[in-house]
Design a protein around this motif. Structure first.
Motif, PDB file in Angstrom:
ATOM      1  N   MET A 118      -7.031  -0.333   8.735  1.00 32.81           N
ATOM      2  CA  MET A 118      -6.981  -1.008   7.451  1.00 32.81           C
ATOM      3  C   MET A 118      -8.310  -1.703   7.201  1.00 32.81           C
ATOM      4  O   MET A 118      -8.898  -2.265   8.106  1.00 32.81           O
ATOM      5  CB  MET A 118      -5.852  -2.031   7.422  1.00 32.81           C
ATOM      6  CG  MET A 118      -4.495  -1.413   7.227  1.00 32.81           C
ATOM      7  SD  MET A 118      -3.083  -2.554   7.159  1.00 32.81           S
ATOM      8  CE  MET A 118      -3.636  -3.897   6.179  1.00 32.81           C
ATOM      9  N   THR A 119      -8.718  -1.698   5.956  1.00 30.14           N
ATOM     10  CA  THR A 119      -9.963  -2.362   5.566  1.00 30.14           C
ATOM     11  C   THR A 119      -9.712  -3.865   5.403  1.00 30.14           C
ATOM     12  O   THR A 119      -8.551  -4.288   5.270  1.00 30.14           O
ATOM     13  CB  THR A 119     -10.465  -1.791   4.229  1.00 30.14           C
ATOM     14  OG1 THR A 119      -9.531  -2.142   3.204  1.00 30.14           O
ATOM     15  CG2 THR A 119     -10.632  -0.276   4.296  1.00 30.14           C
ATOM     16  N   PRO A 120     -10.766  -4.673   5.382  1.00 29.27           N
ATOM     17  CA  PRO A 120     -10.573  -6.109   5.125  1.00 29.27           C
ATOM     18  C   PRO A 120      -9.883  -6.380   3.782  1.00 29.27           C
ATOM     19  O   PRO A 120      -9.063  -7.284   3.673  1.00 29.27           O
ATOM     20  CB  PRO A 120     -11.995  -6.665   5.147  1.00 29.27           C
ATOM     21  CG  PRO A 120     -12.757  -5.727   6.024  1.00 29.27           C
ATOM     22  CD  PRO A 120     -12.146  -4.370   5.771  1.00 29.27           C
TER      23      PRO A 120
ATOM     24  N   LEU B 245       3.004  -1.495  10.817  1.00 26.58           N
ATOM     25  CA  LEU B 245       1.627  -1.651  11.307  1.00 26.58           C
ATOM     26  C   LEU B 245       1.452  -1.125  12.728  1.00 26.58           C
ATOM     27  O   LEU B 245       0.343  -0.798  13.139  1.00 26.58           O
ATOM     28  CB  LEU B 245       1.202  -3.118  11.235  1.00 26.58           C
ATOM     29  CG  LEU B 245       1.022  -3.700   9.840  1.00 26.58           C
ATOM     30  CD1 LEU B 245       0.728  -5.193   9.916  1.00 26.58           C
ATOM     31  CD2 LEU B 245      -0.063  -2.966   9.070  1.00 26.58           C
ATOM     32  N   ALA B 246       2.551  -1.038  13.461  1.00 27.73           N
ATOM     33  CA  ALA B 246       2.478  -0.504  14.822  1.00 27.73           C
ATOM     34  C   ALA B 246       2.037   0.950  14.829  1.00 27.73           C
ATOM     35  O   ALA B 246       1.551   1.446  15.844  1.00 27.73           O
ATOM     36  CB  ALA B 246       3.832  -0.647  15.520  1.00 27.73           C
TER      37      ALA B 246
ATOM     38  N   THR C 237      -4.414  -9.487  11.530  1.00 27.14           N
ATOM     39  CA  THR C 237      -3.537  -9.277  10.377  1.00 27.14           C
ATOM     40  C   THR C 237      -2.458 -10.357  10.314  1.00 27.14           C
ATOM     41  O   THR C 237      -2.189 -10.911   9.242  1.00 27.14           O
ATOM     42  CB  THR C 237      -2.906  -7.879  10.438  1.00 27.14           C
ATOM     43  OG1 THR C 237      -3.944  -6.906  10.504  1.00 27.14           O
ATOM     44  CG2 THR C 237      -2.041  -7.607   9.223  1.00 27.14           C
ATOM     45  N   ALA C 238      -1.836 -10.674  11.446  1.00 24.81           N
ATOM     46  CA  ALA C 238      -0.807 -11.720  11.475  1.00 24.81           C
ATOM     47  C   ALA C 238      -1.400 -13.079  11.118  1.00 24.81           C
ATOM     48  O   ALA C 238      -0.782 -13.857  10.392  1.00 24.81           O
ATOM     49  CB  ALA C 238      -0.148 -11.774  12.851  1.00 24.81           C
ATOM     50  N   LEU C 239      -2.611 -13.347  11.595  1.00 20.88           N
ATOM     51  CA  LEU C 239      -3.291 -14.594  11.254  1.00 20.88           C
ATOM     52  C   LEU C 239      -3.572 -14.663   9.758  1.00 20.88           C
ATOM     53  O   LEU C 239      -3.368 -15.708   9.122  1.00 20.88           O
ATOM     54  CB  LEU C 239      -4.589 -14.728  12.055  1.00 20.88           C
ATOM     55  CG  LEU C 239      -5.388 -16.002  11.839  1.00 20.88           C
ATOM     56  CD1 LEU C 239      -4.583 -17.230  12.253  1.00 20.88           C
ATOM     57  CD2 LEU C 239      -6.695 -15.938  12.621  1.00 20.88           C
TER      58      LEU C 239
END
Length: 192
Positions: free
Chosen positions: A1-3, A129-130, A139-141
């Motif tokens: 995934m991109t930013p 996402l896995a 990503t979680a942050l």
């Protein structure tokens, strides 16, 4: 995934918390910033932990369904997106808007229970996402930080804006989720 995808995902995951926080802000008598930040942090921590749990669950099943992973992500995000859009388009119950005495603040366990309910979609996204090459901690942050920000703002805006804008925020979040799922699918199929 991109930013950019991570940022959009994070903010789309925060829209249901934003909607709930607006409702909480509308239900509390003159919420102060401290109360809004406490609510935002509770929502953010829970919303940040749930994709990690979902990711761990998804990792355990990854080897069995890796050929279909892009379709799974697409379907999960699309179903969540449609659910969010439908929730955002529902007409609020007029009995819920009946005036009542407003408390000065809400119990932390009530806020946490609401946060758990609104974070179930992040759990599902974590499962999806896995199956992707993604830094799950980052990503979680991002999801937790976006949710903290949006829930804090939601409480502060709730008293002035009421429940209607919160519902419309869910529509936007749902559209973004469907867009991300479609982009993942088309990229994997070589259409983009």
């Amino acid at each position: 995934m991109t930013p950019l995808s991570t940022t959009l995902l994070a903010f789309s995951m925060s829209t249901d918390a934003f909607a709930a926080a607006i409702g909480k802000g509308a239900a509390v008598d003159h919420p102060r910033f401290r109360e809004a930040l406490r609510t935002g942090l509770i929502f953010g921590v829970i919303e940040g932990l749930t994709p990690l749990i979902g990711w761990a669950l998804g990792q355990s099943a990854h080897e069995y369904i890796s050929r279909w992973d892009h379709w799974i992500v697409f379907v999960l995000l699309s179903v969540l997106g449609v659910r969010m859009i439908r929730a955002g388009l529902e007409t609020p119950d007029p009995d819920e808007d009946a005036p009542a005495a407003k408390p000065g603040c809400q119990a932390w366990w009530l806020i946490a229970a609401t946060a758990v309910i609104t974070s179930l979609d992040a759990l599902t996204v974590g499962i999806g996402l896995a199956f992707m090459d993604v830094n799950i901690l980052l990503t979680a942050l991002a999801i937790g930080a976006a949710t903290t920000l949006m829930a804090t703002l939601g409480v502060m805006l709730g008293r002035r804006l009421g429940v209607m804008i919160g519902q419309r925020a869910e529509v936007l979040g749902g559209v973004i989720l469907i867009g991300i799922g479609t982009a993942i699918l088309t990229e994997h199929l070589g259409l983009w």
